[in-house]
Structure formats: C-alpha cells, structure tokens
Design a protein around this motif. Sequence first.
Motif, PDB file in Angstrom:
ATOM      1  N   LEU A  50      97.521  -8.690 -54.173  1.00  0.00           N
ATOM      2  CA  LEU A  50      96.849  -9.016 -55.427  1.00  0.00           C
ATOM      3  C   LEU A  50      95.349  -8.819 -55.271  1.00  0.00           C
ATOM      4  N   VAL A  51      94.742  -8.217 -56.291  1.00  0.00           N
ATOM      5  CA  VAL A  51      93.314  -7.876 -56.217  1.00  0.00           C
ATOM      6  C   VAL A  51      92.617  -8.251 -57.515  1.00  0.00           C
ATOM      7  N   GLN A  52      91.431  -8.825 -57.391  1.00  0.00           N
ATOM      8  CA  GLN A  52      90.530  -8.981 -58.538  1.00  0.00           C
ATOM      9  C   GLN A  52      89.309  -8.115 -58.298  1.00  0.00           C
ATOM     10  N   VAL A  53      88.976  -7.278 -59.294  1.00  0.00           N
ATOM     11  CA  VAL A  53      87.811  -6.400 -59.211  1.00  0.00           C
ATOM     12  C   VAL A  53      86.901  -6.709 -60.397  1.00  0.00           C
ATOM     13  N   GLN A  54      85.617  -6.903 -60.108  1.00  0.00           N
ATOM     14  CA  GLN A  54      84.637  -7.126 -61.165  1.00  0.00           C
ATOM     15  C   GLN A  54      83.497  -6.130 -61.023  1.00  0.00           C
ATOM     16  N   TRP A  55      83.153  -5.460 -62.118  1.00  0.00           N
ATOM     17  CA  TRP A  55      82.016  -4.539 -62.151  1.00  0.00           C
ATOM     18  C   TRP A  55      81.533  -4.418 -63.588  1.00  0.00           C
ATOM     19  N   ASP A  56      80.251  -4.160 -63.753  1.00  0.00           N
ATOM     20  CA  ASP A  56      79.644  -4.105 -65.087  1.00  0.00           C
ATOM     21  C   ASP A  56      80.103  -5.318 -65.887  1.00  0.00           C
ATOM     22  N   HIS A  57      80.771  -5.081 -67.015  1.00  0.00           N
ATOM     23  CA  HIS A  57      81.251  -6.191 -67.839  1.00  0.00           C
ATOM     24  C   HIS A  57      82.781  -6.291 -67.793  1.00  0.00           C
ATOM     25  N   LYS A  58      83.372  -5.712 -66.754  1.00  0.00           N
ATOM     26  CA  LYS A  58      84.828  -5.689 -66.671  1.00  0.00           C
ATOM     27  C   LYS A  58      85.339  -6.566 -65.535  1.00  0.00           C
ATOM     28  N   LYS A  59      86.523  -7.094 -65.747  1.00  0.00           N
ATOM     29  CA  LYS A  59      87.246  -7.831 -64.712  1.00  0.00           C
ATOM     30  C   LYS A  59      88.717  -7.441 -64.796  1.00  0.00           C
ATOM     31  N   VAL A  60      89.271  -7.034 -63.654  1.00  0.00           N
ATOM     32  CA  VAL A  60      90.673  -6.616 -63.598  1.00  0.00           C
ATOM     33  C   VAL A  60      91.364  -7.423 -62.505  1.00  0.00           C
ATOM     34  N   ILE A  61      92.518  -7.974 -62.845  1.00  0.00           N
ATOM     35  CA  ILE A  61      93.342  -8.735 -61.896  1.00  0.00           C
ATOM     36  C   ILE A  61      94.712  -8.077 -61.885  1.00  0.00           C
ATOM     37  N   TYR A  62      95.144  -7.600 -60.731  1.00  0.00           N
ATOM     38  CA  TYR A  62      96.362  -6.796 -60.729  1.00  0.00           C
ATOM     39  C   TYR A  62      97.052  -6.795 -59.369  1.00  0.00           C
ATOM     40  N   ASN A  63      98.273  -6.278 -59.358  1.00  0.00           N
ATOM     41  CA  ASN A  63      99.028  -6.062 -58.127  1.00  0.00           C
ATOM     42  C   ASN A  63      98.821  -4.616 -57.704  1.00  0.00           C
ATOM     43  N   ASN A  64      98.287  -4.387 -56.495  1.00  0.00           N
ATOM     44  CA  ASN A  64      97.934  -3.022 -56.129  1.00  0.00           C
ATOM     45  C   ASN A  64      99.117  -2.214 -55.603  1.00  0.00           C
TER      46      ASN A  64
ATOM     47  N   THR B 139      81.557  -7.497 -51.444  1.00  0.00           N
ATOM     48  CA  THR B 139      80.846  -6.741 -52.475  1.00  0.00           C
ATOM     49  C   THR B 139      80.476  -5.385 -51.902  1.00  0.00           C
ATOM     50  N   PHE B 140      80.766  -4.325 -52.657  1.00  0.00           N
ATOM     51  CA  PHE B 140      80.508  -2.958 -52.211  1.00  0.00           C
ATOM     52  C   PHE B 140      79.318  -2.391 -52.969  1.00  0.00           C
ATOM     53  N   LYS B 141      78.285  -1.985 -52.208  1.00  0.00           N
ATOM     54  CA  LYS B 141      77.080  -1.372 -52.773  1.00  0.00           C
ATOM     55  C   LYS B 141      76.439  -2.231 -53.854  1.00  0.00           C
ATOM     56  N   GLY B 142      76.650  -3.529 -53.792  1.00  0.00           N
ATOM     57  CA  GLY B 142      76.004  -4.455 -54.695  1.00  0.00           C
ATOM     58  C   GLY B 142      76.538  -4.472 -56.108  1.00  0.00           C
ATOM     59  N   SER B 143      77.587  -3.694 -56.400  1.00  0.00           N
ATOM     60  CA  SER B 143      78.027  -3.574 -57.792  1.00  0.00           C
ATOM     61  C   SER B 143      79.508  -3.832 -58.018  1.00  0.00           C
ATOM     62  N   HIS B 144      80.346  -3.607 -57.029  1.00  0.00           N
ATOM     63  CA  HIS B 144      81.776  -3.867 -57.153  1.00  0.00           C
ATOM     64  C   HIS B 144      82.116  -5.103 -56.339  1.00  0.00           C
ATOM     65  N   HIS B 145      82.692  -6.096 -56.993  1.00  0.00           N
ATOM     66  CA  HIS B 145      82.978  -7.381 -56.350  1.00  0.00           C
ATOM     67  C   HIS B 145      84.498  -7.571 -56.255  1.00  0.00           C
ATOM     68  N   TYR B 146      84.971  -7.841 -55.049  1.00  0.00           N
ATOM     69  CA  TYR B 146      86.407  -7.872 -54.799  1.00  0.00           C
ATOM     70  C   TYR B 146      86.857  -9.224 -54.266  1.00  0.00           C
ATOM     71  N   LEU B 147      88.039  -9.616 -54.723  1.00  0.00           N
ATOM     72  CA  LEU B 147      88.767 -10.751 -54.176  1.00  0.00           C
ATOM     73  C   LEU B 147      90.184 -10.245 -53.948  1.00  0.00           C
ATOM     74  N   TRP B 148      90.675 -10.392 -52.715  1.00  0.00           N
ATOM     75  CA  TRP B 148      91.923  -9.715 -52.325  1.00  0.00           C
ATOM     76  C   TRP B 148      92.849 -10.668 -51.591  1.00  0.00           C
ATOM     77  N   ASP B 149      94.020 -10.899 -52.174  1.00  0.00           N
ATOM     78  CA  ASP B 149      95.107 -11.611 -51.487  1.00  0.00           C
ATOM     79  C   ASP B 149      95.952 -10.538 -50.818  1.00  0.00           C
ATOM     80  N   LYS B 150      95.675 -10.242 -49.548  1.00  0.00           N
ATOM     81  CA  LYS B 150      96.313  -9.083 -48.918  1.00  0.00           C
ATOM     82  C   LYS B 150      97.762  -9.337 -48.539  1.00  0.00           C
ATOM     83  N   LYS B 151      98.173 -10.572 -48.500  1.00  0.00           N
ATOM     84  CA  LYS B 151      99.576 -10.863 -48.213  1.00  0.00           C
ATOM     85  C   LYS B 151     100.461 -10.629 -49.431  1.00  0.00           C
ATOM     86  N   ARG B 152      99.916 -10.854 -50.610  1.00  0.00           N
ATOM     87  CA  ARG B 152     100.703 -10.679 -51.846  1.00  0.00           C
ATOM     88  C   ARG B 152     100.294  -9.431 -52.627  1.00  0.00           C
TER      89      ARG B 152
END
Length: 244
Positions: free
Chosen positions: A79-93, A64-77
Amino acid sequence: MKKTFKIIGTIILVLIIALVAFLYFTSKPLPQGEKGIKAEALTDKIQQAINQKAWDSIVAVAFTFKGSHHYLWDKKRNLVQVQWDHKKVIYNNQTLEGVAYENDKKLADTDKTKAIKQANDSFNNDSFWLIAPFKLRDAGTTRSIVMQDNQEALMVTYATGGSTPGDSYLWLVDQNYVPKVWRLWVSIIPVGGLETSWEDWKTFQNNVKIATSHKGLINLKLQNIKIGKSIEAINNGVNPFTEL
C-alpha cells in the motif's frame, strides 16, 4: 526577422549536433559479466553491509524525493500514499486500485485511474533511488561479475518489475562493500554507462543503511526518511490506508 530565424535555426542545429556527439562519444556498450559463485558471493557481502535482513523485516517506510514527492509505504501490504502538488493518491501498487484526491476533492473514474498510474510510475522510479541496493535478488533478476576500474563490480539485470523492465545496473562498492556508485544501462536514458553516486549513507532502525543523496548527470536528494514496524509509528499515529 529572417536573419533572426536564421540565427535561431543555426543555434538549434548546433545544439542537435552537440547532443548527437555527446551520445556517440559518451555511451558505452553493456559489459558482459560472469554469472555464478563469485557474483552471488559479492551480492551476499553487499547485502550484509547494508543489513538486508533487517530491511526485509521493516513494515513501513516514508520519504520525500527531490523535495516534491512525498511517500508513505506499507511494504508488507503493498500500500502506498503519494502526495505531490495538490494531489493525494492512496492505492495498492500490485492491483493499482485505490482512491485519488485533487485539492481535497475525490476523483472518479478516468481521472482517478490516471492519477493512480501517475503516482505508481513516480513511486516505481523514486523509490528505486532509495532502495535499489535491497533489490539485488528480486524475482526476475540476474547477477554477474564485471571488472571495472580494477575491481570486481556487480551487474544486476531486471527482466521484470517496475515501470521499465530489462534495465541493467552495475554496482561499484567501497572497501566495506557498501555501494558507492552505479553505472546505468536503462531504457529511459539513451546513453549507456552513465554513472551516479550513492553517498551520504545514514543508519536507521535496526542498523539498516540507506544512501540519502546521489550525484551525477542529475543530483538527487532523499529527505524525511523514516522506517518502522508500522505505519502509525512513522506517521504520527495515523494510518491513511484504512480508507482502502
């Protein structure tokens, strides 16, 4: 009323002058370093100190960055999940393809594209404050030795990568070669040579060392850090990337 506007105008002018003076007197030119054996040897010592080899084997990262951006990262593939405010994004970076939600409602087309770009820009910035010491030898980097404060420091310049390629970072290390501060020459900050600390180092799985706080012009904290061999292992058995 005119007097009030005059006072406001004077305050704004003073602030502008103060800002210009700050930039002029604080900014430092980018130092020139010496590439070669010494720079690569110092890089080796830093990587050994933070256990680069173990980091390279890690598959999954959460933070979690600065208490507001929450990350889950599959660094081998990539793939990233980012959650902030009321949004959630799951994507290939790498491809920037994925899905996006706002208030649990799936976004489509333009809104989805904007959300993924915003998530990726945040991930590139926020994750760098977590893992920059592990990126000293990324593709497109050059390394050189610079004398700073009567000690050898490592300058790393990124020709490519992230959201702001071309930036330079000067690392100062402690007696154990663990990074203690960096000085920045980056496109998003008009002042060259600003210094930020790397501190509150913690040891994670396989003796990987990560700094969890930074102090400088702005203070940053990284929380809820987890690393592991799989996404499920650090995310209560759940893998959100099956949706991709």
